[in-house]
Design an enzyme around this catalytic site. Structure first.
Site, PDB file in Angstrom:
ATOM      1  N   ASP A  35       0.832  -1.216   0.000  1.00  0.00           N
ATOM      2  CA  ASP A  35       0.000   0.000   0.000  1.00  0.00           C
ATOM      3  C   ASP A  35       0.866   1.266   0.000  1.00  0.00           C
ATOM      4  O   ASP A  35       1.958   1.277   0.576  1.00  0.00           O
ATOM      5  CB  ASP A  35      -0.923  -0.026   1.232  1.00  0.00           C
ATOM      6  CG  ASP A  35      -2.101   0.916   1.056  1.00  0.00           C
ATOM      7  OD1 ASP A  35      -2.349   1.352  -0.078  1.00  0.00           O
ATOM      8  OD2 ASP A  35      -2.762   1.226   2.061  1.00  0.00           O
ATOM      9  N   HIS A  52       2.978   2.716  -9.205  1.00  0.00           N
ATOM     10  CA  HIS A  52       2.677   1.271  -9.150  1.00  0.00           C
ATOM     11  C   HIS A  52       3.848   0.472  -9.747  1.00  0.00           C
ATOM     12  O   HIS A  52       4.192  -0.603  -9.253  1.00  0.00           O
ATOM     13  CB  HIS A  52       1.392   0.962  -9.910  1.00  0.00           C
ATOM     14  CG  HIS A  52       0.155   1.513  -9.264  1.00  0.00           C
ATOM     15  ND1 HIS A  52      -0.150   1.312  -7.937  1.00  0.00           N
ATOM     16  CD2 HIS A  52      -0.870   2.265  -9.755  1.00  0.00           C
ATOM     17  CE1 HIS A  52      -1.306   1.904  -7.648  1.00  0.00           C
ATOM     18  NE2 HIS A  52      -1.763   2.492  -8.735  1.00  0.00           N
ATOM     19  N   LEU A 149       9.557 -22.094  -4.351  1.00  0.00           N
ATOM     20  CA  LEU A 149       8.922 -20.888  -3.788  1.00  0.00           C
ATOM     21  C   LEU A 149       7.592 -20.665  -4.511  1.00  0.00           C
ATOM     22  O   LEU A 149       7.541 -20.665  -5.735  1.00  0.00           O
ATOM     23  CB  LEU A 149       9.811 -19.655  -3.955  1.00  0.00           C
ATOM     24  CG  LEU A 149       9.216 -18.411  -3.292  1.00  0.00           C
ATOM     25  CD1 LEU A 149      10.170 -17.808  -2.281  1.00  0.00           C
ATOM     26  CD2 LEU A 149       8.833 -17.351  -4.283  1.00  0.00           C
TER      27      LEU A 149
HETATM   28  C1  FPP Z   1      -1.910   0.043  -3.393  1.00  0.00           C
HETATM   29  O1  FPP Z   1      -1.431   1.387  -3.362  1.00  0.00           O
HETATM   30  C2  FPP Z   1      -1.386  -0.671  -4.558  1.00  0.00           C
HETATM   31  C3  FPP Z   1      -2.138  -1.155  -5.588  1.00  0.00           C
HETATM   32  C4  FPP Z   1      -3.599  -0.981  -5.679  1.00  0.00           C
HETATM   33  C5  FPP Z   1      -1.521  -1.855  -6.714  1.00  0.00           C
HETATM   34  C6  FPP Z   1      -0.283  -2.623  -6.365  1.00  0.00           C
HETATM   35  C7  FPP Z   1       0.268  -3.195  -7.602  1.00  0.00           C
HETATM   36  C8  FPP Z   1       1.581  -3.313  -7.861  1.00  0.00           C
HETATM   37  C9  FPP Z   1       2.663  -2.923  -6.934  1.00  0.00           C
HETATM   38  C10 FPP Z   1       1.984  -3.880  -9.162  1.00  0.00           C
HETATM   39  C11 FPP Z   1       1.878  -5.352  -9.094  1.00  0.00           C
HETATM   40  C12 FPP Z   1       1.785  -5.938 -10.401  1.00  0.00           C
HETATM   41  C13 FPP Z   1       1.885  -7.257 -10.632  1.00  0.00           C
HETATM   42  C14 FPP Z   1       1.776  -7.744 -11.998  1.00  0.00           C
HETATM   43  C15 FPP Z   1       2.134  -8.235  -9.546  1.00  0.00           C
HETATM   44  P1  FPP Z   1      -2.514   2.518  -3.541  1.00  0.00           P
HETATM   45  O2  FPP Z   1      -2.822   2.655  -5.013  1.00  0.00           O
HETATM   46  O3  FPP Z   1      -3.717   2.210  -2.677  1.00  0.00           O
HETATM   47  O4  FPP Z   1      -1.788   3.814  -3.048  1.00  0.00           O
HETATM   48  P2  FPP Z   1      -2.312   4.861  -1.943  1.00  0.00           P
HETATM   49  O5  FPP Z   1      -2.651   4.051  -0.735  1.00  0.00           O
HETATM   50  O6  FPP Z   1      -1.167   5.779  -1.728  1.00  0.00           O
HETATM   51  O7  FPP Z   1      -3.510   5.528  -2.538  1.00  0.00           O
HETATM   52 MG    MG Z   2      -4.090   2.471  -0.652  1.00  0.00          MG
END
Ligand code: FPP
Ligand code: MG
Length: 302
Positions: A35, A52, A149
């Site tokens: 997050d 992301h 893994l």
């Molecule tokens: C949460 O941060 C994160 C996500 C909703 C997406 C996480 C995805 C990745 C790290 C890429 C992974 C990809 C693959 C193919 C495994 P947020 O968007 O809620 O950020 P915020 O809390 O600051 O709003």
């Molecule tokens: Mg978030």
């Protein structure tokens, strides 16, 4: 960016890693709630999707740390069903990122095989665009023989949806090989996407949020929960290490809880005839049906 980073440890990190590996108890299964990507992006004045994407690079670092520490299973929350409510631009951006990463994964299967990494996408993948369904199904089938893994990517996932799907699977079979008296916690647990995984020992959520956000609510009842204020794309080896130390500190309580759960689960299995031929046949055919779905998706024409 590969799924497993070529992480260069500093000499101090190397020493701590070795100490941790030889002295402490290593969790078998660690779950990450990644997050804070958008807050990170805002703080750096970069695009959300770049946030992301940096998050993905950190996942690759984490996988390297987990591999080197001897952790056998990693689950990561990459896309919640709730995330479909975000702007279409962000959802499409996340799907494009997933297309790119799963596409690259299929090009680096030698590397995954060398590490023995099996990818499992857990979630309601039929909600995804067809080309992405095909990609994730292919990734799962391509790595299905690996067993060193296990990387479970929760994509199009919520815990409540997982439980609903499990119940639907059981109800489709009721009056057939399953009767009402067979329905138990033990049976439902075996119908979850995580049927072949032990419950996580540790869940690590970044960004200061202290909620589960509909992630593995069934499986986390006895896990050590670790929350950190760091935003996911800023996670370092030291944050990871702190989570493992928190696990080592709290795991005694976890063990007691697990022992009690183990006894309760065995009693439940006995009283609901879990080991009967009908129930075991049902579970076997469920596994076969799930695999057939993957084969169908992977071979679908685009
Ligand atoms: C949460 O941060 C994160 C996500 C909703 C997406 C996480 C995805 C990745 C790290 C890429 C992974 C990809 C693959 C193919 C495994 P947020 O968007 O809620 O950020 P915020 O809390 O600051 O709003
Ligand atoms: Mg978030």
């Amino acid at each position: 960016m590969s799924w497993v980073a070529d992480y260069e440890y500093t000499w101090l990190e190397r020493i701590f890693m070795r100490a941790l590996r030889t002295c402490g108890h290593i969790p078998k299964h660690v779950a990450f709630v990644m997050d804070g990507n958008r807050r990170f992006a805002r703080s750096q004045q970069i695009d959300k999707i770049e946030g992301h994407s940096r998050g993905f690079s950190k996942l690759a670092d984490c996988l390297r740390w987990c591999l080197d520490l001897g952790i056998r299973e990693v689950t990561t929350f990459a896309f919640s069903i709730e995330n479909f409510k975000r702007s279409s631009e962000e959802v499409e951006g996340l799907f494009n990122l997933a297309r790119d990463k799963f596409g690259k994964l299929l090009k680096e299967t030698d590397r995954l095989n060398q590490h023995g990494i099996r990818i499992r996408v857990i979630g309601n993948i039929e909600l995804l665009p067809l080309d992405l369904q095909k990609l994730v199904a292919t990734a799962m089938l391509t790595t299905e023989d690996n067993d060193k893994l296990f990387l479970n990517v929760a994509f199009s996932y919520t815990s409540r949806d997982e439980m609903t799907q499990a119940l639907e699977t059981v109800l489709q079979q009721s009056n057939n090989s399953i009767s009402g008296s067979n329905i138990s916690e033990r049976l439902l647990e075996e119908c979850m996407y995580t049927r072949h995984s032990p419950a996580p020992d540790l869940v690590f959520r970044t960004s200061g949020e202290t909620r589960l956000s509909d992630f593995m609510m069934w499986q986390l009842s006895g896990s050590v929960l670790y929350f950190s204020n760091v935003l996911w794309p800023q996670i370092t080896f030291w944050n990871f290490l702190a989570s493992i130390l928190a696990y080592q500190r709290d795991r005694y309580r976890l063990d007691k809880f697990r022992q009690a759960e183990h006894i309760r689960s065995a009693q439940l299995a006995w009283s609901s005839d879990f080991h009967s031929e009908g129930v075991q046949q049902f579970l076997h055919s469920m596994d076969e049906d799930r695999r057939k779905l993957l084969v169908r998706l992977a071979s679908s024409k685009m």
